[in-house]
Design a protein around this motif. Structure first.
Motif, PDB file in Angstrom:
ATOM      1  N   LEU A 176     -33.024  -5.827 -24.681  1.00  0.00           N
ATOM      2  CA  LEU A 176     -32.031  -5.263 -25.600  1.00  0.00           C
ATOM      3  C   LEU A 176     -30.645  -5.321 -24.967  1.00  0.00           C
ATOM      4  O   LEU A 176     -30.460  -4.927 -23.810  1.00  0.00           O
ATOM      5  N   PHE A 177     -29.678  -5.808 -25.723  1.00  0.00           N
ATOM      6  CA  PHE A 177     -28.267  -5.769 -25.322  1.00  0.00           C
ATOM      7  C   PHE A 177     -27.573  -4.735 -26.180  1.00  0.00           C
ATOM      8  O   PHE A 177     -27.581  -4.819 -27.415  1.00  0.00           O
ATOM      9  N   ILE A 178     -26.988  -3.748 -25.531  1.00  0.00           N
ATOM     10  CA  ILE A 178     -26.256  -2.687 -26.231  1.00  0.00           C
ATOM     11  C   ILE A 178     -24.812  -2.704 -25.764  1.00  0.00           C
ATOM     12  O   ILE A 178     -24.528  -2.638 -24.560  1.00  0.00           O
ATOM     13  N   PRO A 237     -11.369   1.058 -14.255  1.00  0.00           N
ATOM     14  CA  PRO A 237     -12.540   0.852 -13.402  1.00  0.00           C
ATOM     15  C   PRO A 237     -13.473  -0.206 -13.997  1.00  0.00           C
ATOM     16  O   PRO A 237     -13.490  -0.432 -15.209  1.00  0.00           O
ATOM     17  N   PHE A 238     -14.234  -0.831 -13.159  1.00  0.00           N
ATOM     18  CA  PHE A 238     -15.379  -1.635 -13.576  1.00  0.00           C
ATOM     19  C   PHE A 238     -16.526  -1.240 -12.665  1.00  0.00           C
ATOM     20  O   PHE A 238     -16.465  -1.434 -11.445  1.00  0.00           O
ATOM     21  N   VAL A 239     -17.560  -0.632 -13.246  1.00  0.00           N
ATOM     22  CA  VAL A 239     -18.669  -0.071 -12.485  1.00  0.00           C
ATOM     23  C   VAL A 239     -19.962  -0.691 -12.997  1.00  0.00           C
ATOM     24  O   VAL A 239     -20.170  -0.801 -14.212  1.00  0.00           O
ATOM     25  N   VAL A 240     -20.841  -1.080 -12.072  1.00  0.00           N
ATOM     26  CA  VAL A 240     -22.113  -1.712 -12.432  1.00  0.00           C
ATOM     27  C   VAL A 240     -23.243  -1.000 -11.701  1.00  0.00           C
ATOM     28  O   VAL A 240     -23.160  -0.754 -10.488  1.00  0.00           O
ATOM     29  N   TRP A 241     -24.305  -0.671 -12.454  1.00  0.00           N
ATOM     30  CA  TRP A 241     -25.519  -0.094 -11.887  1.00  0.00           C
ATOM     31  C   TRP A 241     -26.672  -1.078 -12.086  1.00  0.00           C
ATOM     32  O   TRP A 241     -26.818  -1.664 -13.154  1.00  0.00           O
ATOM     33  N   GLY A 268     -35.583 -10.671 -18.610  1.00  0.00           N
ATOM     34  CA  GLY A 268     -36.053  -9.598 -19.475  1.00  0.00           C
ATOM     35  C   GLY A 268     -35.404  -8.255 -19.262  1.00  0.00           C
ATOM     36  O   GLY A 268     -35.791  -7.265 -19.909  1.00  0.00           O
ATOM     37  N   LYS A 269     -34.413  -8.158 -18.393  1.00  0.00           N
ATOM     38  CA  LYS A 269     -33.737  -6.879 -18.190  1.00  0.00           C
ATOM     39  C   LYS A 269     -32.864  -6.531 -19.388  1.00  0.00           C
ATOM     40  O   LYS A 269     -32.238  -7.399 -19.999  1.00  0.00           O
ATOM     41  N   HIS A 270     -32.826  -5.237 -19.704  1.00  0.00           N
ATOM     42  CA  HIS A 270     -31.889  -4.758 -20.715  1.00  0.00           C
ATOM     43  C   HIS A 270     -30.471  -4.764 -20.132  1.00  0.00           C
ATOM     44  O   HIS A 270     -30.284  -4.606 -18.917  1.00  0.00           O
ATOM     45  N   GLY A 302     -35.300   2.401 -15.585  1.00  0.00           N
ATOM     46  CA  GLY A 302     -34.296   2.146 -14.565  1.00  0.00           C
ATOM     47  C   GLY A 302     -34.333   0.761 -13.952  1.00  0.00           C
ATOM     48  O   GLY A 302     -33.324   0.037 -13.961  1.00  0.00           O
ATOM     49  N   PRO A 303     -35.477   0.329 -13.403  1.00  0.00           N
ATOM     50  CA  PRO A 303     -35.502  -0.988 -12.756  1.00  0.00           C
ATOM     51  C   PRO A 303     -35.309  -2.148 -13.722  1.00  0.00           C
ATOM     52  O   PRO A 303     -35.001  -3.266 -13.281  1.00  0.00           O
ATOM     53  N   GLN A 304     -35.488  -1.874 -15.024  1.00  0.00           N
ATOM     54  CA  GLN A 304     -35.388  -2.935 -16.010  1.00  0.00           C
ATOM     55  C   GLN A 304     -34.073  -2.927 -16.779  1.00  0.00           C
ATOM     56  O   GLN A 304     -33.963  -3.604 -17.803  1.00  0.00           O
ATOM     57  N   THR A 305     -33.102  -2.156 -16.306  1.00  0.00           N
ATOM     58  CA  THR A 305     -31.854  -2.001 -17.072  1.00  0.00           C
ATOM     59  C   THR A 305     -30.645  -2.225 -16.174  1.00  0.00           C
ATOM     60  O   THR A 305     -30.496  -1.576 -15.128  1.00  0.00           O
TER      61      THR A 305
END
Length: 660
Positions: A445-447, A542-546, A288-290, A510-513
């Motif tokens: 949601l996928f953006i 770059p490839f950055v992931v949060w 269920g994470k965005h 934040g925790p869900q995205t």
């Protein structure tokens, strides 16, 4: 009384036209070679002394290509050159076309760091008005006008003088000497045919003859404007003609999909078995994470290396990197925005594939379809215009529920400003944040966001122009006059990305995205990367992931990887394990059986300590150059097999769609 009629005292007109064509060939060959000399002089990198040892190879091969295209034109135009009334207009049109193409190639290289290529035909698919506004604003129009006038004046003036000299010389022929005309004409014809072929024996000069040195800069100087445009058209027409399903397989050295699958250790009993092996087949357990993914315009990795208080190119993004996973040895899949978009969304080495005659073909493994099947709403947002490459139609066809562009953003935010490519990126970021906040509970949601502001002519909001960088701290190539403006635009892009990330992370979302960002390709102003120790930067973004879990293998952040590895890494974090294309490896999996490779769709491959072009051992470059390395034949075979199967997969799907 002496008979002075042309038939008695002058060479036959048919041979006279050939002689005139030969004279024009010599002159225009000289002109094109002179333009090459100017190109080498103007763009010559000051910090690569190794170029001097091979420059003569590029000049010689370039001269041969110049003679080839000029002799070919002379033979084609022979009948018109033999007709006295048509000769001068023909020479003017011929010369003007070749010289203008030479200048286009000169300035095209200055912008794209490549000779004219298939991207040039994108003006048809792009916002044509914006393209020409970019040329007007970003190119030295006055300089081009002067250079054009000078080139045409000298080039056409010279050939017309040769034409006048030849007409006067013809009058000196006497009947006693006229018998030599046939013999001389035959020998001249043979010489012209040899020039048009480019070789005395073997195959005629072809695109593969353009790589005559180990230096990309020198090889890029070999094709003249005519040759470059011809090759670009060939590549463009090839990319929009799907051909046979095994076209890419054979280009990569495989006789069948099964043979390529065996290299990867995949099931290979039949074509259908190989096609199934290409698609992940686990069990989906969506959490269920965005997912918010950004394709950042011209987001090079190199400026990250020079970050300093007085060269603050990262801006507020630097503070957000402490909570992110940054892959700093990462390549783009392609060298253009639209090719990279198709590579990321569709896993397609064949480009353009979503426009034109195949525009209605749907690819069930594309990211929008995969996430929709997993219960996601799908949204594509860009700060650019929807007409670019028909994105508003293409993306809805491929499964996005919504498409938002600059026009929609202007409507939502009255007074929204921007440059010629759309609105400023911060309006796009603002919309995405609001859209996340308004998303109904229980609907992930996928953006997919695509920025456009960091694009020539590098226009930015007024407040960004107040920034100042100490350009003495820039350790890369400095030859471009647009370097400083591009760095200010780069800083703006980093700031708006950082602001968005900070706002989401500090909110209940934040925790869900899960958020990620990469560049579509490098900046056009950061250099030619001719030096061996810098060649690995040629495609680095770059490839950055949060919001991702910690890497089980921290060294993976520095291992070679590419766009092909992004979504096989991101989707499992969402609990999605089925239906997507296995383009690369999961960077979080620490799977020792998957070699650390940065594979691109322009045939460049990088492994730890090495870089090469697929299938060409003679292109191997050790990184760093001082170390010893050997040709990694097994890794090359795996890279070729993966790209070949992705190529086969897309062509197979298109052919199936046409047959329906």
């Amino acid at each position: 009384m002496t008979d002075r009629s042309p038939s008695a005292s002058q060479p036959r007109p048919v041979w006279g036209g050939l002689v005139l064509g030969a004279l024009a060939t010599a002159w225009f060959t000289l002109c094109l070679s002179a333009l090459r000399g100017v190109q080498l002089w103007h763009y010559w990198p000051a910090n690569d002394p190794g170029l001097w040892s091979e420059w003569h190879l590029a000049v010689w091969m370039g001269l041969r290509f110049d003679a080839k295209v000029c002799a070919s034109a002379a033979l084609l135009l022979w009948p018109l050159l033999a007709w006295r009334r048509a000769a001068r207009p023909t020479l003017v049109l011929w010369g003007a076309l070749y010289l203008i193409l030479g200048l286009v190639n000169f300035y095209y290289y200055g912008f794209y760091k490549t000779p004219i290529d298939s991207v040039v035909f994108g003006v048809i698919d792009d916002d044509t008005k914006a393209v020409f506004q970019t040329i007007w604003l970003d190119f030295p129009v006055a300089q081009i006008a002067v250079f054009l006038a000078l080139t045409l004046g000298l080039g056409l003036g010279g050939v017309l003088r040769l034409e006048a000299w030849w007409r006067e010389h013809q009058r000196r022929f006497t009947p006693a000497r006229a018998w030599l005309t046939g013999l001389a004409g035959t020998l001249l014809l043979l010489a012209m045919l040899v020039l048009a072929k480019g070789t005395l024996k073997g195959m005629a000069l072809q695109p593969n003859h353009l790589s005559v040195t180990t230096k990309t800069f020198l090889n890029d100087a070999v094709p003249n404007g005519v040759t470059a445009l011809h090759n670009a058209w060939f590549a463009y027409s090839e990319s929009t003609q799907i051909g046979q399903a095994d076209t890419g397989l054979r280009n990569m050295g495989f006789d069948s999909a099964q043979q390529a699958a065996q290299v990867l250790g995949w099931p290979s009993g039949s074509d259908d078995a190989v096609a199934r092996a290409l698609i992940a087949d686990g069990t989906n357990r969506p959490n269920g994470k965005h997912l918010v993914f950004f394709q950042m315009e011209s987001w090079s990795a190199e400026p990250f290396r020079y970050q300093a208080p007085q060269m603050d190119v990262l801006g507020r993004l630097q503070g957000q990197l402490t909570s992110a996973t940054l892959f700093d040895n990462f390549d783009s899949a392609h060298v253009g925005t639209h090719p990279s978009l198709e590579a990321i969304l569709l896993g397609s080495p064949v480009t353009p594939i979503s426009t034109g005659r195949y525009r209605e073909v749907v690819y069930p493994w594309n990211l929008a379809q995969v996430l929709r099947r997993a219960g996601y709403d799908t949204l594509f947002v860009t700060s650019g215009e929807s007409g670019w490459r028909e994105l508003n139609r293409v993306l809805l066809t491929q499964g996005f529920d919504e498409f938002v562009d600059a026009a929609a953003l202007r409507l939502r935010y009255p007074g929204a400003q921007g440059g010629i490519w759309g609105v400023w990126d911060h309006y796009m970021m603002r919309y995405i944040q609001e859209r996340l906040q308004s998303q109904p509970a229980g609907r992930p949601l996928f953006i997919y966001g695509m920025t456009t502001t960091h694009h020539p002519p590098y226009e930015v909001p007024d407040e960004v122009r107040a920034l100042r960088f100490d350009m003495a701290l820039w350790q890369g190539e400095r030859s471009s006059d647009s370097l400083a403006p591009s760095l200010y635009s780069y800083r703006y892009a980093n700031d708006v990305l950082a602001d968005f990330v900070a706002q989401v992370r500090q909110s209940p979302l934040g925790p869900q995205t899960l958020m990620a960002a990469t560049g579509d390709h490098i900046m056009r102003t950061v250099g030619n990367y001719t030096e061996p120790e810098r060649q690995h930067l040629r495609m680095q973004v770059p490839f950055v992931v949060w919001g991702a879990p910690p890497l089980r293998c921290p060294d993976a952040r520095h291992a070679p990887a590419s766009h092909l590895d992004m979504f096989p890494s991101l989707l499992p974090m969402l609990g999605i394990h089925a239906g997507y294309l296995r383009t690369g490896r999961d960077l979080w999996a620490c799977d020792a059986s998957q070699p650390a490779l940065a594979v691109s769709f322009v045939n460049q491959v990088r492994a730890p300590g090495t870089q090469w072009q697929m299938g060409h051992a003679d292109t191997l470059v050790c990184q760093p150059p001082q170390r010893d390395c050997t040709w990694p034949a097994d890794l090359d075979a795996q890279a070729r097999a993966r790209v070949a199967l992705l190529d086969w997969n897309i062509r197979r799907r298109v052919l199936a769609g046409i047959a329906q």
